[in-house]
Design a protein around this motif. Structure first.
Motif, PDB file in Angstrom:
ATOM      1  N   SER A  27      -9.954   0.934 -14.121  1.00 45.53           N
ATOM      2  CA  SER A  27     -11.113   1.737 -14.518  1.00 45.53           C
ATOM      3  C   SER A  27     -11.391   1.593 -16.008  1.00 45.53           C
ATOM      4  CB  SER A  27     -10.884   3.208 -14.177  1.00 45.53           C
ATOM      5  OG  SER A  27     -10.735   3.379 -12.794  1.00 45.53           O
ATOM      6  N   ALA A  28     -10.336   1.597 -16.809  1.00 46.14           N
ATOM      7  CA  ALA A  28     -10.491   1.493 -18.260  1.00 46.14           C
ATOM      8  C   ALA A  28     -11.031   0.129 -18.677  1.00 46.14           C
ATOM      9  CB  ALA A  28      -9.153   1.768 -18.955  1.00 46.14           C
ATOM     10  N   LEU A  29     -10.545  -0.939 -18.069  1.00 46.53           N
ATOM     11  CA  LEU A  29     -11.021  -2.255 -18.493  1.00 46.53           C
ATOM     12  C   LEU A  29     -12.483  -2.472 -18.094  1.00 46.53           C
ATOM     13  CD1 LEU A  29     -11.088  -4.863 -16.255  1.00 46.53           C
ATOM     14  CD2 LEU A  29      -8.672  -4.385 -16.302  1.00 46.53           C
ATOM     15  N   ILE A  30     -12.892  -1.922 -16.962  1.00 45.35           N
ATOM     16  CA  ILE A  30     -14.303  -2.004 -16.569  1.00 45.35           C
ATOM     17  C   ILE A  30     -15.152  -1.198 -17.544  1.00 45.35           C
ATOM     18  CG2 ILE A  30     -15.967  -1.298 -14.800  1.00 45.35           C
ATOM     19  CD1 ILE A  30     -13.775  -2.077 -12.721  1.00 45.35           C
ATOM     20  N   GLU A  31     -14.670  -0.019 -17.906  1.00 41.33           N
ATOM     21  CA  GLU A  31     -15.383   0.836 -18.856  1.00 41.33           C
ATOM     22  C   GLU A  31     -15.557   0.145 -20.208  1.00 41.33           C
ATOM     23  OE1 GLU A  31     -14.248   4.896 -21.107  1.00 41.33           O
ATOM     24  OE2 GLU A  31     -14.183   5.018 -18.914  1.00 41.33           O
ATOM     25  N   LYS A  32     -14.584  -0.686 -20.589  1.00 41.65           N
ATOM     26  CA  LYS A  32     -14.643  -1.416 -21.864  1.00 41.65           C
ATOM     27  C   LYS A  32     -15.487  -2.687 -21.780  1.00 41.65           C
ATOM     28  CE  LYS A  32     -11.979   1.205 -24.363  1.00 41.65           C
ATOM     29  NZ  LYS A  32     -12.498   1.943 -25.499  1.00 41.65           N
ATOM     30  N   GLY A  33     -16.081  -2.960 -20.604  1.00 38.20           N
ATOM     31  CA  GLY A  33     -16.977  -4.102 -20.481  1.00 38.20           C
ATOM     32  C   GLY A  33     -16.358  -5.373 -19.951  1.00 38.20           C
ATOM     33  N   HIS A  34     -15.102  -5.311 -19.535  1.00 35.58           N
ATOM     34  CA  HIS A  34     -14.459  -6.479 -18.950  1.00 35.58           C
ATOM     35  C   HIS A  34     -14.775  -6.533 -17.453  1.00 35.58           C
ATOM     36  CE1 HIS A  34     -12.354  -7.198 -22.681  1.00 35.58           C
ATOM     37  NE2 HIS A  34     -11.933  -5.939 -22.659  1.00 35.58           N
ATOM     38  N   ARG A  35     -14.507  -7.674 -16.852  1.00 35.16           N
ATOM     39  CA  ARG A  35     -14.803  -7.847 -15.424  1.00 35.16           C
ATOM     40  C   ARG A  35     -13.504  -7.957 -14.643  1.00 35.16           C
ATOM     41  NH1 ARG A  35     -16.195 -12.715 -12.235  1.00 35.16           N
ATOM     42  NH2 ARG A  35     -16.923 -11.901 -10.235  1.00 35.16           N
ATOM     43  N   LEU A  36     -13.322  -7.034 -13.712  1.00 31.92           N
ATOM     44  CA  LEU A  36     -12.187  -7.086 -12.801  1.00 31.92           C
ATOM     45  C   LEU A  36     -12.646  -7.851 -11.570  1.00 31.92           C
ATOM     46  CD1 LEU A  36      -9.327  -6.307 -11.982  1.00 31.92           C
ATOM     47  CD2 LEU A  36     -10.252  -4.123 -11.139  1.00 31.92           C
ATOM     48  N   VAL A  37     -12.084  -9.026 -11.377  1.00 27.18           N
ATOM     49  CA  VAL A  37     -12.486  -9.892 -10.269  1.00 27.18           C
ATOM     50  C   VAL A  37     -11.819  -9.455  -8.979  1.00 27.18           C
ATOM     51  CG1 VAL A  37     -12.491 -12.263  -9.396  1.00 27.18           C
ATOM     52  CG2 VAL A  37     -12.922 -11.815 -11.828  1.00 27.18           C
ATOM     53  N   ASN A  38     -10.505  -9.270  -9.025  1.00 27.25           N
ATOM     54  CA  ASN A  38      -9.803  -8.862  -7.816  1.00 27.25           C
ATOM     55  C   ASN A  38      -8.520  -8.119  -8.131  1.00 27.25           C
ATOM     56  OD1 ASN A  38      -8.532 -11.335  -8.622  1.00 27.25           O
ATOM     57  ND2 ASN A  38      -7.673 -11.553  -6.586  1.00 27.25           N
ATOM     58  N   VAL A  39      -8.070  -7.379  -7.126  1.00 25.19           N
ATOM     59  CA  VAL A  39      -6.772  -6.719  -7.161  1.00 25.19           C
ATOM     60  C   VAL A  39      -6.004  -7.261  -5.966  1.00 25.19           C
ATOM     61  CG1 VAL A  39      -5.515  -4.541  -7.160  1.00 25.19           C
ATOM     62  CG2 VAL A  39      -7.815  -4.645  -8.163  1.00 25.19           C
ATOM     63  N   PHE A  40      -4.844  -7.849  -6.241  1.00 23.86           N
ATOM     64  CA  PHE A  40      -4.005  -8.418  -5.194  1.00 23.86           C
ATOM     65  C   PHE A  40      -2.827  -7.481  -4.988  1.00 23.86           C
ATOM     66  CE2 PHE A  40      -0.872 -11.201  -3.253  1.00 23.86           C
ATOM     67  CZ  PHE A  40      -1.639 -11.933  -2.358  1.00 23.86           C
ATOM     68  N   PHE A  41      -2.729  -6.919  -3.793  1.00 25.29           N
ATOM     69  CA  PHE A  41      -1.658  -5.990  -3.457  1.00 25.29           C
ATOM     70  C   PHE A  41      -0.543  -6.773  -2.770  1.00 25.29           C
ATOM     71  CE2 PHE A  41      -5.598  -3.618  -3.623  1.00 25.29           C
ATOM     72  CZ  PHE A  41      -5.257  -2.535  -4.424  1.00 25.29           C
ATOM     73  N   TYR A  42       0.663  -6.687  -3.336  1.00 22.42           N
ATOM     74  CA  TYR A  42       1.785  -7.486  -2.870  1.00 22.42           C
ATOM     75  C   TYR A  42       2.999  -6.578  -2.682  1.00 22.42           C
ATOM     76  CZ  TYR A  42       4.863 -11.590  -2.662  1.00 22.42           C
ATOM     77  OH  TYR A  42       5.762 -12.548  -2.271  1.00 22.42           O
ATOM     78  N   LEU A  69     -14.093   1.947  -6.359  1.00 20.46           N
ATOM     79  CA  LEU A  69     -14.103   1.002  -7.475  1.00 20.46           C
ATOM     80  C   LEU A  69     -14.615  -0.356  -7.013  1.00 20.46           C
ATOM     81  CD1 LEU A  69     -12.663   0.786 -10.537  1.00 20.46           C
ATOM     82  CD2 LEU A  69     -11.277  -0.819  -9.231  1.00 20.46           C
ATOM     83  N   ALA A  70     -14.130  -0.805  -5.869  1.00 22.05           N
ATOM     84  CA  ALA A  70     -14.534  -2.108  -5.329  1.00 22.05           C
ATOM     85  C   ALA A  70     -16.021  -2.118  -4.990  1.00 22.05           C
ATOM     86  CB  ALA A  70     -13.706  -2.452  -4.105  1.00 22.05           C
ATOM     87  N   ALA A  71     -16.491  -1.059  -4.354  1.00 20.87           N
ATOM     88  CA  ALA A  71     -17.893  -0.988  -3.944  1.00 20.87           C
ATOM     89  C   ALA A  71     -18.830  -0.943  -5.149  1.00 20.87           C
ATOM     90  CB  ALA A  71     -18.115   0.230  -3.058  1.00 20.87           C
ATOM     91  N   GLU A  72     -18.455  -0.203  -6.169  1.00 23.08           N
ATOM     92  CA  GLU A  72     -19.327  -0.034  -7.337  1.00 23.08           C
ATOM     93  C   GLU A  72     -19.327  -1.246  -8.268  1.00 23.08           C
ATOM     94  OE1 GLU A  72     -18.208   3.588  -9.307  1.00 23.08           O
ATOM     95  OE2 GLU A  72     -18.886   4.837  -7.623  1.00 23.08           O
ATOM     96  N   HIS A  73     -18.223  -1.996  -8.290  1.00 22.61           N
ATOM     97  CA  HIS A  73     -18.098  -3.060  -9.286  1.00 22.61           C
ATOM     98  C   HIS A  73     -17.862  -4.451  -8.689  1.00 22.61           C
ATOM     99  CE1 HIS A  73     -18.146  -0.032 -12.413  1.00 22.61           C
ATOM    100  NE2 HIS A  73     -17.274   0.661 -11.697  1.00 22.61           N
ATOM    101  N   GLY A  74     -17.969  -4.568  -7.380  1.00 21.46           N
ATOM    102  CA  GLY A  74     -17.818  -5.874  -6.746  1.00 21.46           C
ATOM    103  C   GLY A  74     -16.436  -6.479  -6.868  1.00 21.46           C
ATOM    104  N   VAL A  75     -15.420  -5.638  -6.837  1.00 19.91           N
ATOM    105  CA  VAL A  75     -14.033  -6.094  -6.972  1.00 19.91           C
ATOM    106  C   VAL A  75     -13.474  -6.419  -5.593  1.00 19.91           C
ATOM    107  CG1 VAL A  75     -11.707  -5.435  -7.733  1.00 19.91           C
ATOM    108  CG2 VAL A  75     -13.722  -4.641  -9.012  1.00 19.91           C
ATOM    109  N   LEU A  76     -12.805  -7.553  -5.458  1.00 19.40           N
ATOM    110  CA  LEU A  76     -12.117  -7.903  -4.212  1.00 19.40           C
ATOM    111  C   LEU A  76     -10.782  -7.167  -4.160  1.00 19.40           C
ATOM    112  CD1 LEU A  76     -12.590 -11.784  -4.107  1.00 19.40           C
ATOM    113  CD2 LEU A  76     -13.734 -10.092  -2.681  1.00 19.40           C
TER     114      LEU A  76
END
Length: 130
Positions: A27-42, A69-76
């Motif tokens: 959430s913080a990195l998106i707020e700072k203008g960076h792009r979160l491409v994906n979150v990989f759960f392992y 978060l995924a729906a609003e910012h297009g994160v996989l």
């Protein structure tokens, strides 16, 4: 300068802090203008994709937070398919393949292999593990 990120989440959805820390970092990195491409759960992190998780009324609903978060910012949101199957987190395709009566992968999550993680390691500016 805006950077692209992949997060790797190894901690289970409840019972430890790392998944919540990952969500707060995302959430913080998106707020700072960076792009979160994906979150990989392992490993135990695949439990973040369990659609049958029901937190107590006074607890933060982390699965829903990831979905929003995924729906609003297009994160996989990707769960490692092998780790997920071992922990009972099953997508529709895997349920059919293994002749299981149902799936429980939460909406907005997809199952993926380690090749997807390897691709992210090569293509994103930063990969952060929790």
């Amino acid at each position: 300068m805006s950077l692209t990120y992949t997060l790797v989440v190894n901690g289970e959805v409840y019972g430890e802090q790392s998944s919540l820390n990952a969500y707060q970092f995302a959430s913080a990195l998106i707020e700072k203008g960076h792009r979160l491409v994906n979150v990989f759960f392992y490993q135990q992190g695949v439990t973040n994709g369990n659609g049958l998780t029901v937190p107590a009324n006074d607890e933060f609903d982390l699965v829903s937070a990831w979905q929003q978060l995924a729906a609003e910012h297009g994160v996989l949101l990707q769960t490692c398919v092998a780790a997920a199957l071992r922990r009972g987190v099953v997508g529709q395709q895997e349920a059919e393949q293994h002749q299981l009566p149902q799936s429980n992968l939460a909406d907005g999550f997809e199952q993926s292999g380690l090749g997807s993680l390897a691709e992210s390691l090569l293509s994103q500016d930063r990969v952060v593990q929790f």
